[in-house]
Design a protein around this motif. Structure first.
Motif, PDB file in Angstrom:
ATOM      1  N   SER A  14      -7.123  19.799  -2.342  1.00  0.00           N
ATOM      2  CA  SER A  14      -6.343  18.555  -2.224  1.00  0.00           C
ATOM      3  C   SER A  14      -6.557  17.946  -0.845  1.00  0.00           C
ATOM      4  CB  SER A  14      -4.848  18.809  -2.458  1.00  0.00           C
ATOM      5  OG  SER A  14      -4.297  19.605  -1.422  1.00  0.00           O
ATOM      6  N   MET A  15      -6.455  16.628  -0.796  1.00  0.00           N
ATOM      7  CA  MET A  15      -6.616  15.888   0.457  1.00  0.00           C
ATOM      8  C   MET A  15      -5.440  14.933   0.606  1.00  0.00           C
ATOM      9  SD  MET A  15      -9.652  13.220   1.616  1.00  0.00           S
ATOM     10  CE  MET A  15     -10.869  14.483   2.009  1.00  0.00           C
ATOM     11  N   SER A  16      -4.687  15.086   1.691  1.00  0.00           N
ATOM     12  CA  SER A  16      -3.533  14.232   1.957  1.00  0.00           C
ATOM     13  C   SER A  16      -3.921  13.126   2.939  1.00  0.00           C
ATOM     14  CB  SER A  16      -2.369  15.057   2.521  1.00  0.00           C
ATOM     15  OG  SER A  16      -1.951  16.029   1.597  1.00  0.00           O
ATOM     16  N   LEU A  17      -3.675  11.885   2.549  1.00  0.00           N
ATOM     17  CA  LEU A  17      -4.036  10.733   3.367  1.00  0.00           C
ATOM     18  C   LEU A  17      -2.817   9.867   3.623  1.00  0.00           C
ATOM     19  CD1 LEU A  17      -7.300   9.735   1.446  1.00  0.00           C
ATOM     20  CD2 LEU A  17      -7.163  11.015   3.591  1.00  0.00           C
ATOM     21  N   ARG A  18      -2.860   9.122   4.717  1.00  0.00           N
ATOM     22  CA  ARG A  18      -1.795   8.185   5.087  1.00  0.00           C
ATOM     23  C   ARG A  18      -2.421   7.125   5.978  1.00  0.00           C
ATOM     24  NH1 ARG A  18      -2.201   9.922   9.805  1.00  0.00           N
ATOM     25  NH2 ARG A  18      -2.297  12.130  10.339  1.00  0.00           N
ATOM     26  N   SER A  19      -1.597   6.198   6.440  1.00  0.00           N
ATOM     27  CA  SER A  19      -2.110   5.146   7.314  1.00  0.00           C
ATOM     28  C   SER A  19      -2.704   5.748   8.583  1.00  0.00           C
ATOM     29  CB  SER A  19      -0.984   4.179   7.692  1.00  0.00           C
ATOM     30  OG  SER A  19      -1.428   3.248   8.654  1.00  0.00           O
TER      31      SER A  19
ATOM     32  N   LEU B 161       0.832  -1.200   0.000  1.00  0.00           N
ATOM     33  CA  LEU B 161       0.000   0.000   0.000  1.00  0.00           C
ATOM     34  C   LEU B 161       0.871   1.256   0.000  1.00  0.00           C
ATOM     35  CD1 LEU B 161      -2.808  -0.802   2.596  1.00  0.00           C
ATOM     36  CD2 LEU B 161      -3.104  -0.472   0.150  1.00  0.00           C
ATOM     37  N   PRO B 162       0.507   2.270  -0.760  1.00  0.00           N
ATOM     38  CA  PRO B 162       1.263   3.533  -0.711  1.00  0.00           C
ATOM     39  C   PRO B 162       1.244   4.113   0.701  1.00  0.00           C
ATOM     40  CG  PRO B 162      -0.262   3.504  -2.578  1.00  0.00           C
ATOM     41  CD  PRO B 162      -0.607   2.323  -1.722  1.00  0.00           C
ATOM     42  N   ALA B 163       2.370   4.594   1.157  1.00  0.00           N
ATOM     43  CA  ALA B 163       2.435   5.164   2.504  1.00  0.00           C
ATOM     44  C   ALA B 163       1.594   6.429   2.611  1.00  0.00           C
ATOM     45  CB  ALA B 163       3.885   5.468   2.869  1.00  0.00           C
ATOM     46  N   GLU B 164       1.475   7.152   1.520  1.00  0.00           N
ATOM     47  CA  GLU B 164       0.680   8.368   1.488  1.00  0.00           C
ATOM     48  C   GLU B 164      -0.062   8.445   0.162  1.00  0.00           C
ATOM     49  OE1 GLU B 164       3.224  11.686   2.115  1.00  0.00           O
ATOM     50  OE2 GLU B 164       3.578  11.243   4.230  1.00  0.00           O
ATOM     51  N   ARG B 165      -1.158   9.181   0.169  1.00  0.00           N
ATOM     52  CA  ARG B 165      -1.928   9.370  -1.065  1.00  0.00           C
ATOM     53  C   ARG B 165      -2.561  10.753  -1.030  1.00  0.00           C
ATOM     54  NH1 ARG B 165      -6.908   6.501  -3.807  1.00  0.00           N
ATOM     55  NH2 ARG B 165      -6.137   6.421  -5.942  1.00  0.00           N
ATOM     56  N   THR B 166      -2.484  11.456  -2.147  1.00  0.00           N
ATOM     57  CA  THR B 166      -3.069  12.788  -2.251  1.00  0.00           C
ATOM     58  C   THR B 166      -4.141  12.787  -3.326  1.00  0.00           C
ATOM     59  OG1 THR B 166      -1.016  13.862  -1.540  1.00  0.00           O
ATOM     60  CG2 THR B 166      -2.627  15.224  -2.690  1.00  0.00           C
ATOM     61  N   LEU B 167      -5.326  13.264  -2.966  1.00  0.00           N
ATOM     62  CA  LEU B 167      -6.430  13.384  -3.902  1.00  0.00           C
ATOM     63  C   LEU B 167      -6.596  14.856  -4.272  1.00  0.00           C
ATOM     64  CD1 LEU B 167      -9.120  11.081  -2.196  1.00  0.00           C
ATOM     65  CD2 LEU B 167      -7.297  10.448  -3.795  1.00  0.00           C
ATOM     66  N   ALA B 168      -6.718  15.125  -5.566  1.00  0.00           N
ATOM     67  CA  ALA B 168      -6.902  16.491  -6.047  1.00  0.00           C
ATOM     68  C   ALA B 168      -8.367  16.725  -6.396  1.00  0.00           C
ATOM     69  CB  ALA B 168      -6.012  16.754  -7.257  1.00  0.00           C
TER      70      ALA B 168
END
Length: 221
Positions: free
Chosen positions: A153-158, A132-139
């Motif tokens: 933008s939304m920054s996500l992580r575990s 799984l990606p350690a972080e993910r950003t949604l635009a």
């Protein structure tokens, strides 16, 4: 129907008021012409216009489902009808006068956003496997309003354990509504977005955010 401000949105989140999230004109819409215009006094309604539902609207529609996990077909129908009504912005009285053929076309349009997003997300999670990606950003374009600002933008992580527990606690009494509310709480905690903005997420983008965060748990939720 006028757009709710943050306070009104958060207040009605605990109730069942309808909501028009006021999405930008850039958002794709579908207009369905009625076979015959509906007359309301001196006003005529010749068509209905639809767009992608928000998380708020889906949660409100989910309140129609009382049996869980074995949801009855009637409850599915009632939830889908309520979702169409909210997205169309029509009152109960006007909505009840729509031809079934129009409602079916509208239903097919509004539910496909979540259905297709879940299929895409399942394929993406399968592709990630154990990596799984350690972080993910949604635009987001257009941006999502909430908390006196617009979010692009939304920054996500575990999630942390402290973020996970309150969200999962909502599932002790499982229901369809609880599933969505649990995800909303988790997204809000991890992203740092205000609740009002998270509730205004287009349902397909909610699926992206929730799917990624839940993929960190052994059962996928």
């Amino acid at each position: 129907m006028s757009e709710l401000n943050d306070q009104e949105l958060l207040s009605s989140y605990e109730g069942s008021a309808a909501h028009d999230e006021g999405q930008d004109a850039e958002v794709s819409r579908l207009t369905i012409a009625l076979p015959e215009p509906l007359k309301l006094g001196e006003t005529e309604i010749a068509s209905i216009t639809l767009r992608e539902p928000t998380l708020y609207e889906v949660i409100t529609a989910a309140k129609q489902v009382k049996s869980f996990p074995n949801i009855s077909p009637v409850e599915v129908m009632e939830a889908e009808l309520e979702l169409v009504r909210q997205v169309s912005g029509l009152s109960d009285a006007v909505f009840s006068r729509l031809p079934a053929s129009v409602v079916r076309q509208a239903r097919d349009y509004v539910v496909r956003f979540e259905e297709e997003a879940r299929q895409r997300m399942a394929e993406q999670i399968e592709g990630w496997g154990d990596d799984l990606p350690a972080e993910r950003t949604l635009a987001f374009s257009p941006s999502i309003p909430g908390g006196s600002q617009n979010w692009d933008s939304m920054s996500l992580r575990s999630p942390t354990v402290g973020q996970m527990r309150p969200a999962k606690a909502l599932l002790k009494k499982p229901s369809l509504e609880a599933l969505f509310r649990s995800d909303e709480l988790l997204i809000t905690a991890v992203s740092g977005w205000p609740k009002a903005a998270v509730l205004r997420l287009p349902i397909s983008r909610y699926v992206e955010a929730a799917g990624y965060l839940n993929a960190f748990f052994p059962d996928g939720r």
